[in-house]
Design a protein around this motif. Structure first.
Motif, PDB file in Angstrom:
ATOM      1  N   GLU A   1       0.831  -1.208   0.000  1.00 15.38           N
ATOM      2  CA  GLU A   1       0.000   0.000   0.000  1.00 15.38           C
ATOM      3  C   GLU A   1       0.861   1.251   0.000  1.00 15.38           C
ATOM      4  OE1 GLU A   1      -3.236   0.093   2.772  1.00 15.38           O
ATOM      5  OE2 GLU A   1      -3.663  -2.039   2.448  1.00 15.38           O
TER       6      GLU A   1
ATOM      7  N   LEU B   1       1.766   2.555  -3.427  1.00 17.25           N
ATOM      8  CA  LEU B   1       0.713   3.251  -4.158  1.00 17.25           C
ATOM      9  C   LEU B   1       0.688   4.743  -3.849  1.00 17.25           C
ATOM     10  CD1 LEU B   1      -2.163   0.646  -3.860  1.00 17.25           C
ATOM     11  CD2 LEU B   1      -0.316   0.778  -5.529  1.00 17.25           C
TER      12      LEU B   1
ATOM     13  N   GLY C   1       0.581   4.591 -12.275  1.00 20.40           N
ATOM     14  CA  GLY C   1       0.245   3.928 -11.015  1.00 20.40           C
ATOM     15  C   GLY C   1      -0.504   2.625 -11.233  1.00 20.40           C
ATOM     16  N   VAL C   2      -1.460   2.631 -12.130  1.00 17.72           N
ATOM     17  CA  VAL C   2      -2.215   1.412 -12.439  1.00 17.72           C
ATOM     18  C   VAL C   2      -1.299   0.416 -13.150  1.00 17.72           C
ATOM     19  CG1 VAL C   2      -4.167   0.477 -13.752  1.00 17.72           C
ATOM     20  CG2 VAL C   2      -4.432   2.602 -12.449  1.00 17.72           C
TER      21      VAL C   2
ATOM     22  N   VAL D   1       0.706  -1.280 -10.488  1.00 11.76           N
ATOM     23  CA  VAL D   1      -0.098  -2.292  -9.793  1.00 11.76           C
ATOM     24  C   VAL D   1      -0.154  -3.569 -10.628  1.00 11.76           C
ATOM     25  CG1 VAL D   1      -2.455  -2.894  -9.081  1.00 11.76           C
ATOM     26  CG2 VAL D   1      -1.484  -0.682  -8.456  1.00 11.76           C
TER      27      VAL D   1
ATOM     28  N   ILE E   1      -7.878  -2.748  -3.073  1.00 14.81           N
ATOM     29  CA  ILE E   1      -7.340  -1.670  -3.896  1.00 14.81           C
ATOM     30  C   ILE E   1      -8.487  -0.952  -4.577  1.00 14.81           C
ATOM     31  CG2 ILE E   1      -6.943  -3.109  -5.946  1.00 14.81           C
ATOM     32  CD1 ILE E   1      -4.378  -1.291  -6.351  1.00 14.81           C
ATOM     33  N   ASP E   2      -8.365   0.360  -4.672  1.00 14.94           N
ATOM     34  CA  ASP E   2      -9.342   1.188  -5.372  1.00 14.94           C
ATOM     35  C   ASP E   2      -8.706   1.710  -6.651  1.00 14.94           C
ATOM     36  OD1 ASP E   2     -11.486   1.139  -3.443  1.00 14.94           O
ATOM     37  OD2 ASP E   2     -10.217   2.394  -2.175  1.00 14.94           O
ATOM     38  N   ILE E   3      -9.471   1.652  -7.727  1.00 16.20           N
ATOM     39  CA  ILE E   3      -9.066   2.228  -9.009  1.00 16.20           C
ATOM     40  C   ILE E   3     -10.232   3.071  -9.490  1.00 16.20           C
ATOM     41  CG2 ILE E   3      -8.462   1.762 -11.414  1.00 16.20           C
ATOM     42  CD1 ILE E   3      -7.033  -0.773 -10.455  1.00 16.20           C
TER      43      ILE E   3
ATOM     44  N   TYR F   1      -7.085   5.210 -12.877  1.00 16.27           N
ATOM     45  CA  TYR F   1      -6.008   5.773 -12.083  1.00 16.27           C
ATOM     46  C   TYR F   1      -6.204   5.468 -10.614  1.00 16.27           C
ATOM     47  CZ  TYR F   1      -9.321   9.705 -11.582  1.00 16.27           C
ATOM     48  OH  TYR F   1     -10.414  10.475 -11.341  1.00 16.27           O
ATOM     49  N   LEU F   2      -5.127   5.572  -9.859  1.00 22.01           N
ATOM     50  CA  LEU F   2      -5.173   5.386  -8.416  1.00 22.01           C
ATOM     51  C   LEU F   2      -5.705   6.652  -7.763  1.00 22.01           C
ATOM     52  CD1 LEU F   2      -1.656   3.748  -7.885  1.00 22.01           C
ATOM     53  CD2 LEU F   2      -3.880   2.601  -8.135  1.00 22.01           C
TER      54      LEU F   2
END
Length: 147
Positions: free
Chosen positions: A22, A25, A48-49, A52, A128-130, A142-143
């Motif tokens: 985390e 990120l 960022g994505v 990941v 994880i959130d996108i 995107y993050l």
């Protein structure tokens, strides 16, 4: 022949698994570089994505999101809630063992308009959130730190 490239299943299986935390990120914020999804050309994503996907060995996650964007279910939800046409939020959340759920919401308190059960994953994070935003031409994944 390049000896650095594993050429047998045993060699490939013995590669060290990438790591993702985390804290990694949080190192991503606004950037102009984009990567285009190979199948859904309307979907692009940020470094960022990409990170990941690479470090978490999760290109499948980008593929899953890209496959939902523009789908019949997506378009039906967007017709009912126009906010979805501009921005929406994806979450991958691990549960029992190696199972997970992937879902999309128009906003935080709303119920998901898309849900997908993932029967197996070795994704390294519990959640994880996108985020997905539309610029009139492309959906950009995107993050949250890149917002």
């Amino acid at each position: 022949m390049n000896n650095d490239i594993p050429n047998t299943p045993t060699q490939r299986g013995n590669r060290k698994k990438q790591t993702l935390t985390e804290n990694d990120l949080r190192n991503f914020y606004g950037d102009l570089e984009r990567f285009r999804h190979p199948l859904n050309r309307q979907v692009i994503y940020t470094p960022g994505v990409q990170y990941v996907a690479e470090k978490g060995e999760a290109y499948w996650l980008i593929d899953a999101i890209a496959s939902w964007i523009g789908s019949e279910e997506f378009n039906e939800a967007a017709a009912k809630d126009p906010r979805i046409n501009n921005m929406h939020f994806w979450t991958l959340k691990l549960s029992d063992g190696n199972k997970a759920s992937l879902y999309a919401k128009a906003d935080s308190p709303d119920l998901p308009f898309i849900e997908q059960a993932i029967e197996f994953t070795d994704f390294p994070l519990q959640k994880i959130d996108i985020w997905a935003g539309f610029d009139g031409r492309h959906w950009t994944l995107y993050l949250p730190s890149e917002h």
